[in-house]
Design a protein around this motif. Structure first.
Motif, PDB file in Angstrom:
ATOM      1  N   THR A  11       2.108  -8.754  25.052  1.00  0.00           N
ATOM      2  CA  THR A  11       3.155  -9.722  24.703  1.00  0.00           C
ATOM      3  C   THR A  11       4.200  -9.767  25.815  1.00  0.00           C
ATOM      4  N   TYR A  12       4.566 -10.967  26.246  1.00  0.00           N
ATOM      5  CA  TYR A  12       5.668 -11.099  27.192  1.00  0.00           C
ATOM      6  C   TYR A  12       6.961 -10.705  26.485  1.00  0.00           C
ATOM      7  N   ALA A  13       7.739  -9.834  27.111  1.00  0.00           N
ATOM      8  CA  ALA A  13       8.953  -9.328  26.463  1.00  0.00           C
ATOM      9  C   ALA A  13       9.894 -10.449  26.063  1.00  0.00           C
ATOM     10  N   GLN A  14      10.037 -11.457  26.909  1.00  0.00           N
ATOM     11  CA  GLN A  14      10.965 -12.544  26.596  1.00  0.00           C
ATOM     12  C   GLN A  14      10.519 -13.343  25.380  1.00  0.00           C
ATOM     13  N   ASP A  15       9.204 -13.356  25.120  1.00  0.00           N
ATOM     14  CA  ASP A  15       8.708 -14.082  23.951  1.00  0.00           C
ATOM     15  C   ASP A  15       9.227 -13.478  22.652  1.00  0.00           C
ATOM     16  N   LEU A  16       9.517 -12.179  22.653  1.00  0.00           N
ATOM     17  CA  LEU A  16      10.075 -11.562  21.453  1.00  0.00           C
ATOM     18  C   LEU A  16      11.420 -12.190  21.082  1.00  0.00           C
ATOM     19  N   LEU A  17      12.141 -12.640  22.091  1.00  0.00           N
ATOM     20  CA  LEU A  17      13.443 -13.271  21.853  1.00  0.00           C
ATOM     21  C   LEU A  17      13.332 -14.773  21.639  1.00  0.00           C
ATOM     22  N   ASP A  18      12.378 -15.409  22.322  1.00  0.00           N
ATOM     23  CA  ASP A  18      12.383 -16.870  22.399  1.00  0.00           C
ATOM     24  C   ASP A  18      11.305 -17.576  21.590  1.00  0.00           C
ATOM     25  N   ARG A  19      10.207 -16.902  21.270  1.00  0.00           N
ATOM     26  CA  ARG A  19       9.062 -17.607  20.706  1.00  0.00           C
ATOM     27  C   ARG A  19       8.756 -17.235  19.255  1.00  0.00           C
ATOM     28  N   HIS A  20       9.625 -16.507  18.604  1.00  0.00           N
ATOM     29  CA  HIS A  20       9.392 -16.248  17.179  1.00  0.00           C
ATOM     30  C   HIS A  20       9.614 -17.540  16.394  1.00  0.00           C
ATOM     31  N   ARG A  21       8.819 -17.726  15.371  1.00  0.00           N
ATOM     32  CA  ARG A  21       8.863 -18.942  14.547  1.00  0.00           C
ATOM     33  C   ARG A  21       8.660 -18.552  13.084  1.00  0.00           C
ATOM     34  N   PRO A  22       9.140 -19.380  12.159  1.00  0.00           N
ATOM     35  CA  PRO A  22       8.910 -19.101  10.740  1.00  0.00           C
ATOM     36  C   PRO A  22       7.436 -19.279  10.377  1.00  0.00           C
ATOM     37  N   ALA A  23       7.028 -18.622   9.299  1.00  0.00           N
ATOM     38  CA  ALA A  23       5.644 -18.732   8.842  1.00  0.00           C
ATOM     39  C   ALA A  23       5.304 -20.190   8.584  1.00  0.00           C
ATOM     40  N   GLY A  24       4.121 -20.584   9.038  1.00  0.00           N
ATOM     41  CA  GLY A  24       3.672 -21.950   8.841  1.00  0.00           C
ATOM     42  C   GLY A  24       4.025 -22.896   9.959  1.00  0.00           C
ATOM     43  N   ASP A  25       4.900 -22.489  10.869  1.00  0.00           N
ATOM     44  CA  ASP A  25       5.249 -23.345  12.007  1.00  0.00           C
ATOM     45  C   ASP A  25       4.011 -23.509  12.897  1.00  0.00           C
ATOM     46  N   PRO A  26       3.666 -24.730  13.301  1.00  0.00           N
ATOM     47  CA  PRO A  26       2.462 -24.921  14.122  1.00  0.00           C
ATOM     48  C   PRO A  26       2.537 -24.249  15.487  1.00  0.00           C
ATOM     49  N   GLU A  27       3.732 -23.896  15.944  1.00  0.00           N
ATOM     50  CA  GLU A  27       3.875 -23.230  17.239  1.00  0.00           C
ATOM     51  C   GLU A  27       3.981 -21.710  17.120  1.00  0.00           C
ATOM     52  N   ARG A  28       3.789 -21.201  15.923  1.00  0.00           N
ATOM     53  CA  ARG A  28       3.908 -19.744  15.731  1.00  0.00           C
ATOM     54  C   ARG A  28       2.754 -19.032  16.421  1.00  0.00           C
ATOM     55  N   MET A  29       3.086 -18.079  17.261  1.00  0.00           N
ATOM     56  CA  MET A  29       2.098 -17.287  17.989  1.00  0.00           C
ATOM     57  C   MET A  29       1.518 -16.188  17.115  1.00  0.00           C
ATOM     58  N   ALA A  30       0.332 -15.719  17.498  1.00  0.00           N
ATOM     59  CA  ALA A  30      -0.298 -14.582  16.835  1.00  0.00           C
ATOM     60  C   ALA A  30      -0.474 -13.445  17.829  1.00  0.00           C
ATOM     61  N   LEU A  31      -0.341 -12.212  17.342  1.00  0.00           N
ATOM     62  CA  LEU A  31      -0.503 -11.023  18.166  1.00  0.00           C
ATOM     63  C   LEU A  31      -1.615 -10.159  17.591  1.00  0.00           C
ATOM     64  N   PRO A  32      -2.473  -9.583  18.450  1.00  0.00           N
ATOM     65  CA  PRO A  32      -3.521  -8.676  17.963  1.00  0.00           C
ATOM     66  C   PRO A  32      -2.946  -7.304  17.636  1.00  0.00           C
ATOM     67  N   VAL A  33      -3.511  -6.668  16.623  1.00  0.00           N
ATOM     68  CA  VAL A  33      -3.063  -5.349  16.188  1.00  0.00           C
ATOM     69  C   VAL A  33      -4.300  -4.505  15.907  1.00  0.00           C
ATOM     70  N   ALA A  34      -4.403  -3.340  16.541  1.00  0.00           N
ATOM     71  CA  ALA A  34      -5.544  -2.448  16.346  1.00  0.00           C
ATOM     72  C   ALA A  34      -5.072  -1.095  15.829  1.00  0.00           C
ATOM     73  N   GLY A  35      -5.860  -0.510  14.945  1.00  0.00           N
ATOM     74  CA  GLY A  35      -5.517   0.810  14.421  1.00  0.00           C
ATOM     75  C   GLY A  35      -6.586   1.306  13.473  1.00  0.00           C
ATOM     76  N   ASP A  36      -6.686   2.621  13.325  1.00  0.00           N
ATOM     77  CA  ASP A  36      -7.711   3.221  12.472  1.00  0.00           C
ATOM     78  C   ASP A  36      -7.285   3.310  11.015  1.00  0.00           C
ATOM     79  N   ASP A  37      -5.998   3.467  10.788  1.00  0.00           N
ATOM     80  CA  ASP A  37      -5.464   3.619   9.433  1.00  0.00           C
ATOM     81  C   ASP A  37      -5.072   2.240   8.919  1.00  0.00           C
ATOM     82  N   GLU A  38      -5.770   1.766   7.905  1.00  0.00           N
ATOM     83  CA  GLU A  38      -5.527   0.401   7.425  1.00  0.00           C
ATOM     84  C   GLU A  38      -4.117   0.237   6.866  1.00  0.00           C
ATOM     85  N   ALA A  39      -3.600   1.258   6.180  1.00  0.00           N
ATOM     86  CA  ALA A  39      -2.249   1.155   5.622  1.00  0.00           C
ATOM     87  C   ALA A  39      -1.209   1.100   6.738  1.00  0.00           C
TER      88      ALA A  39
END
Length: 239
Positions: free
Chosen positions: A150-178
């Protein structure tokens, strides 16, 4: 003397109905600094540390209301800790870093292996460990991989409300589902959708040089990019 906390601002109304979390951020570079800004704005209790000491974080603390601490104190009482330091610095993190964390601590790893910066890491190069599996072994705690592409500046500038067509997605990996669910919930609170990228041994799909790395895309675009990744590390990311 610790600077007085500034009032937290810009808390969305829905945050007031949830419990704020205690979050420790270890590393105050671009990602760590901007996560500090966003998470304090959402009302979370953030402690932040770097390698140079709390006195060097006064400006960030004054800006955000976060508490500057020594690295060994960053995870004290924390429900979530974010390790966001160069990989070469991971083995030098204080021992017992998470000894006083809250029960059920979730550790987020944002790191990337850049041999030109980090030197050659045998566990990654010779054993074939994913970067986050190597990090987890170094710190003695399971991790969830997020924010690494993730570009650091995107954390400040590219967040959008749920359902916004411009909302970005980020991948998340981990062994513990919870644990992974908690990180995905936090990212969604920050204003981004998420895609489950599998376990930590699958997290090569989001390492540097893969299609999803640096991608500013939707859930569908991120899902496709993860599927298109090759397990062979690109030459420019080999030591």
């Amino acid at each position: 003397m610790r600077s007085p906390r500034k009032p937290r601002r810009h808390r969305p109304p829905e945050r007031a109905r949830r419990a704020d979390m205690k979050i420790g951020i270890i590393g105050a570079g671009n990602i760590g600094g901007n996560l500090t800004r966003r998470l304090t704005a959402l009302g979370h209790d953030v402690s932040v540390a770097n390698s140079r000491g709390p006195h060097t974080l006064k400006e960030l603390a004054d800006e955000t209301g976060a508490t500057p601490v020594r690295a060994e104190e960053a995870a004290r009482g924390a429900e979530i800790a974010v390790v966001t330091v160069p990989l070469k610095a991971v083995p030098d993190l204080p021992s017992g870093l998470f000894a006083e964390a809250a029960d059920g601590l979730v550790v987020i790893d944002t790191g990337n292996y850049y041999p030109q910066r980090d030197g050659r890491i045998a566990g990654i190069e010779d054993e074939g460990l994913t970067e986050s599996r190597w990090t987890a072994r170094q710190i003695g705690h399971p991790v969830v991989k997020a924010f690494n592409g993730t570009y650091a500046q995107d954390l400040l500038d590219r967040h959008r409300p749920a359902g916004d067509p411009e909302r970005m997605a980020l991948p998340v990996a981990g062994d513990d589902e919870a644990a992974k669910r908690r990180v995905r919930d936090l990212i969604e609170e920050l204003g981004f959708d998420t895609v489950d990228a599998g376990g930590i041994d699958d997290s090569w799909r989001q390492q540097p040089g893969t299609p999803v790395y640096g991608l500013r895309g939707s859930v569908d675009a991120v899902t496709r990019a993860l599927a298109e990744a090759s397990p062979e590390r690109p030459e420019e990311f080999r030591g």
